[in-house]
Design an enzyme around this catalytic site. Sequence first.
Site, PDB file in Angstrom:
ATOM      1  N   ASP A   8     -95.456  -4.668  33.302  1.00  0.00           N
ATOM      2  CA  ASP A   8     -95.534  -3.402  34.029  1.00  0.00           C
ATOM      3  C   ASP A   8     -94.149  -3.169  34.618  1.00  0.00           C
ATOM      4  O   ASP A   8     -93.801  -3.734  35.656  1.00  0.00           O
ATOM      5  CB  ASP A   8     -96.589  -3.487  35.135  1.00  0.00           C
ATOM      6  CG  ASP A   8     -96.677  -2.196  35.940  1.00  0.00           C
ATOM      7  OD1 ASP A   8     -96.515  -1.111  35.346  1.00  0.00           O
ATOM      8  OD2 ASP A   8     -96.903  -2.278  37.158  1.00  0.00           O
ATOM      9  N   GLU A  67     -96.293  -0.974  29.387  1.00  0.00           N
ATOM     10  CA  GLU A  67     -96.810   0.359  29.688  1.00  0.00           C
ATOM     11  C   GLU A  67     -95.811   1.420  29.249  1.00  0.00           C
ATOM     12  O   GLU A  67     -94.603   1.264  29.429  1.00  0.00           O
ATOM     13  CB  GLU A  67     -97.078   0.484  31.189  1.00  0.00           C
ATOM     14  CG  GLU A  67     -97.801   1.768  31.562  1.00  0.00           C
ATOM     15  CD  GLU A  67     -98.233   1.770  33.006  1.00  0.00           C
ATOM     16  OE1 GLU A  67     -99.369   1.380  33.281  1.00  0.00           O
ATOM     17  OE2 GLU A  67     -97.419   2.158  33.870  1.00  0.00           O
ATOM     18  N   ASP A 139     -98.848  -5.237  41.088  1.00  0.00           N
ATOM     19  CA  ASP A 139     -97.995  -5.102  39.903  1.00  0.00           C
ATOM     20  C   ASP A 139     -98.312  -6.175  38.866  1.00  0.00           C
ATOM     21  O   ASP A 139     -98.280  -5.915  37.659  1.00  0.00           O
ATOM     22  CB  ASP A 139     -96.515  -5.158  40.299  1.00  0.00           C
ATOM     23  CG  ASP A 139     -96.132  -3.984  41.190  1.00  0.00           C
ATOM     24  OD1 ASP A 139     -96.076  -2.854  40.666  1.00  0.00           O
ATOM     25  OD2 ASP A 139     -95.901  -4.191  42.389  1.00  0.00           O
TER      26      ASP A 139
END
Length: 175
Positions: A8, A67, A139
């Site tokens: 991420d 992502e 996160d």
Amino acid sequence: MPIILGVDPGSRITGYGVIRAEGRTLEYLDSGCVRLGDKPLAERLQTIFQSIATLIGEYRPEEFAIEQVFMARNPDSALKLGQARGAAIVSAANSGLAVHEYSARQVKQAVVGTGGADKAQVQHMVQALLSLSRKPQADAADALAIALCHAHMNQSVLRVAGPGGRVRSGRLRHT
């Protein structure tokens, strides 16, 4: 059992999650955050690149998932996010890993069951799916969710492929 590294990306905090997936069996290996602080952007990007390279060297993942970029309200933030993604992607590519990208909506749909899930729901489902004793940091949970999404997509492809494990596809006609 393939090992999947999920990332991420962020220009201040980059989350990572490492899982092993075999069919429906999922095993948590590691997760955490690379905290980048207020260093100049070039140094933060270098830290992301080197941290991902270190994780790849340590865990030897066969799969890398990240992502996709989304449009932020602030163009400067979107550019920095894109650069953070780029540093992580180049690190994976330098290690010979194929890069698999998923939208935030795809990740939430795969892990929570709804593309509109919030961070707390993602954390809860990551904890449940990986049988963790506590919720991972936000996160890190997002990075684990990305890895779980990739595992789910791989499993879906195998189901479509059928018994021989080969995906059969027809030709598309372009008109």
